[in-house]
Design an enzyme around this catalytic site. Structure first.
Site, PDB file in Angstrom:
ATOM      1  N   LYS A  53     -10.480  -5.133  -3.032  1.00 12.69           N
ATOM      2  CA  LYS A  53     -11.475  -4.062  -3.178  1.00 12.69           C
ATOM      3  C   LYS A  53     -10.912  -2.868  -3.920  1.00 12.69           C
ATOM      4  O   LYS A  53     -11.638  -2.112  -4.547  1.00 12.69           O
ATOM      5  CB  LYS A  53     -11.900  -3.562  -1.790  1.00 12.69           C
ATOM      6  N   LYS A  63      -4.323 -11.304  -5.675  1.00 11.59           N
ATOM      7  CA  LYS A  63      -5.470 -11.509  -4.784  1.00 11.59           C
ATOM      8  C   LYS A  63      -6.648 -10.631  -5.231  1.00 11.59           C
ATOM      9  O   LYS A  63      -6.438  -9.484  -5.615  1.00 11.59           O
ATOM     10  CB  LYS A  63      -5.001 -11.107  -3.375  1.00 11.59           C
ATOM     11  N   LYS A 118       0.819  -1.212   0.000  1.00 13.55           N
ATOM     12  CA  LYS A 118       0.000   0.000   0.000  1.00 13.55           C
ATOM     13  C   LYS A 118       0.850   1.259   0.000  1.00 13.55           C
ATOM     14  O   LYS A 118       0.517   2.244  -0.650  1.00 13.55           O
ATOM     15  CB  LYS A 118      -0.928   0.019   1.228  1.00 13.55           C
TER      16      LYS A 118
HETATM   17  P1  AMP Z   1     -10.500  -6.278   4.101  1.00 12.78           P
HETATM   18  O1  AMP Z   1     -10.732  -6.228   2.631  1.00 12.78           O
HETATM   19  O2  AMP Z   1      -9.079  -6.037   4.460  1.00 12.78           O
HETATM   20  O3  AMP Z   1     -11.446  -5.451   4.903  1.00 12.78           O
HETATM   21  O4  AMP Z   1     -10.732  -7.810   4.483  1.00 12.78           O
HETATM   22  C1  AMP Z   1     -11.816  -8.335   5.173  1.00 12.78           C
HETATM   23  C2  AMP Z   1     -11.675  -9.844   5.290  1.00 12.78           C
HETATM   24  O5  AMP Z   1     -11.762 -10.465   3.993  1.00 12.78           O
HETATM   25  C3  AMP Z   1     -10.338 -10.323   5.876  1.00 12.78           C
HETATM   26  O6  AMP Z   1     -10.582 -11.416   6.751  1.00 12.78           O
HETATM   27  C4  AMP Z   1      -9.556 -10.768   4.679  1.00 12.78           C
HETATM   28  O7  AMP Z   1      -8.600 -11.773   4.992  1.00 12.78           O
HETATM   29  C5  AMP Z   1     -10.639 -11.327   3.774  1.00 12.78           C
HETATM   30  N1  AMP Z   1     -10.253 -11.233   2.350  1.00 12.78           N
HETATM   31  C6  AMP Z   1      -9.973 -10.071   1.669  1.00 12.78           C
HETATM   32  N2  AMP Z   1      -9.659 -10.363   0.385  1.00 12.78           N
HETATM   33  C7  AMP Z   1      -9.747 -11.712   0.248  1.00 12.78           C
HETATM   34  C8  AMP Z   1      -9.539 -12.625  -0.861  1.00 12.78           C
HETATM   35  N3  AMP Z   1      -9.195 -12.185  -2.068  1.00 12.78           N
HETATM   36  N4  AMP Z   1      -9.714 -13.953  -0.629  1.00 12.78           N
HETATM   37  C9  AMP Z   1     -10.075 -14.417   0.595  1.00 12.78           C
HETATM   38  N5  AMP Z   1     -10.279 -13.601   1.681  1.00 12.78           N
HETATM   39  C10 AMP Z   1     -10.116 -12.284   1.506  1.00 12.78           C
END
Ligand code: AMP
Length: 320
Positions: A188, A185, A104
């Site tokens: 968002k 990966k 980031k």
């Molecule tokens: P965040 O996008 O950082 O708010 O992530 C929220 C949750 O989603 C966390 O537990 C991440 O580990 C999970 N997560 C985010 N992106 C992925 C992905 N591409 N595959 C699986 N889990 C994900």
């Protein structure tokens, strides 16, 4: 989860779906981490809206607010308080090594110090509640490792204070990859229309994105030689369906990629359509979400305050 961007099937299959599965096996606290979101600039009005959207998505996925607590991080000031205390026992080198920080911060001209501190705040989110298990996707495994290091360092400096938490990853779906580029990966913040399936995408858009997914030059599914794009599509199907490895092989071996994509799209739409219907019902109930969030914060604040009190005593801070 951070109230930024659009939640996608990676968030759902890597985290949210498993939260629903385990919610009656543990005393669960599900947080919407708005303080984490502001480590990079957020439009204030949009952030406000996103917080409620995420709360509604948690509920639409099946989190039961009478069995679990759903709360917003900034509504419980102890998160920020403990974060400072943990900052003081965390070497900068530990933070600079974090893959997510490197990713980031590399994209920005000027890096806010909050971005570096991000995993310390996450450690506070977890250690405040003396959590035994944290169910996350694989991308958060390194931050959980750091949380354990911080807890152990604090415990060895000041005496046993924190439970050292375990990580729980789903067996399938822990790392859903981008549909346009299966080496990255699903994220968002990634650009590109064909990258992710958002949980609130209309069915036609879901089908379009999946039918355009990058595969490889083989003609049909061969489990022993499948490239990352095909493995990703199979993982999405299996994580939604809950099928065994044997059932997956029996169903998909030799299937042409066009048909595989159609089946993945059908499975995804079949899950997301009723989910979206529940989301609309929840968001249209005036006052319901605010009530759930208020009750969640009220339920967890005493646990958090008790930990802060203990940490203050251990560190010799003024407790009055
Ligand atoms: P965040 O996008 O950082 O708010 O992530 C929220 C949750 O989603 C966390 O537990 C991440 O580990 C999970 N997560 C985010 N992106 C992925 C992905 N591409 N595959 C699986 N889990 C994900």
């Amino acid at each position: 989860m951070q109230p930024t961007g659009n939640l996608h099937i990676g968030n759902y299959l890597g985290a949210l779906k498993n939260w629903v599965r385990i919610q009656n096996d543990y005393e669960c606290i599900f947080c919407i981490v708005d303080l984490h979101a502001v480590t990079v600039y957020q439009d204030p009005a949009a952030l406000r809206r996103k917080i409620e959207e995420i709360a509604a998505l948690y509920l639409a996925a099946g989190i039961d607010p009478t069995a679990c607590s759903i709360m917003v991080q900034s509504a419980v000031p102890a998160h920020a308080e403990l974060s400072w205390m943990l900052t003081c026992v965390t070497p900068i080198g530990w933070l600079e090594r974090m893959t997510q920080f490197k990713g980031k911060s590399g994209k920005q001209e000027s890096v806010g110090s909050g971005l570096l501190q991000y995993p310390v705040l996450m450690a506070a989110d977890i250690l405040l509640y003396q959590a035994g298990i944290v169910p996350v996707g694989e991308d958060q495994a390194q931050h959980l490792e750091l949380t354990r290091d911080i807890a152990q360092r604090f415990n060895s400096l000041y005496g046993e204070t924190f439970v050292v938490p375990g990580t729980s990853l789903p067996a399938v779906g822990a790392r859903i990859m981008g549909l346009d580029d299966p080496t990255q990966k699903m994220s968002k913040s990634a650009a590109g229309q064909n990258h992710a399936v958002a949980l609130l995408d209309p069915p036609a858009a879901i089908r379009k994105t999946i039918m355009r997914a990058t595969t490889d030059s083989n003609p049909a599914v061969d489990f022993d030689n499948a490239g990352p794009g095909v493995l990703n599509l199979l993982a999405i199907y299996q994580a939604f369906s809950g099928d065994s490895d044997e059932a997956m092989k029996a169903r998909f071996t030799g299937m042409r990629y066009g048909d595989l994509k159609k089946q993945v799209a059908d499975m995804t739409v079949a899950h997301l359509e009723p989910f979206q219907q529940r989301y609309r019902e929840i968001i249209n109930q005036p006052g319901y979400l605010a009530n759930v969030l208020r009750q969640g914060a009220a339920r967890v604040a005493p646990i958090a305050n008790q930990t802060v009190q203990l940490v203050k005593e251990r560190m010799g801070l003024y407790v009055g």
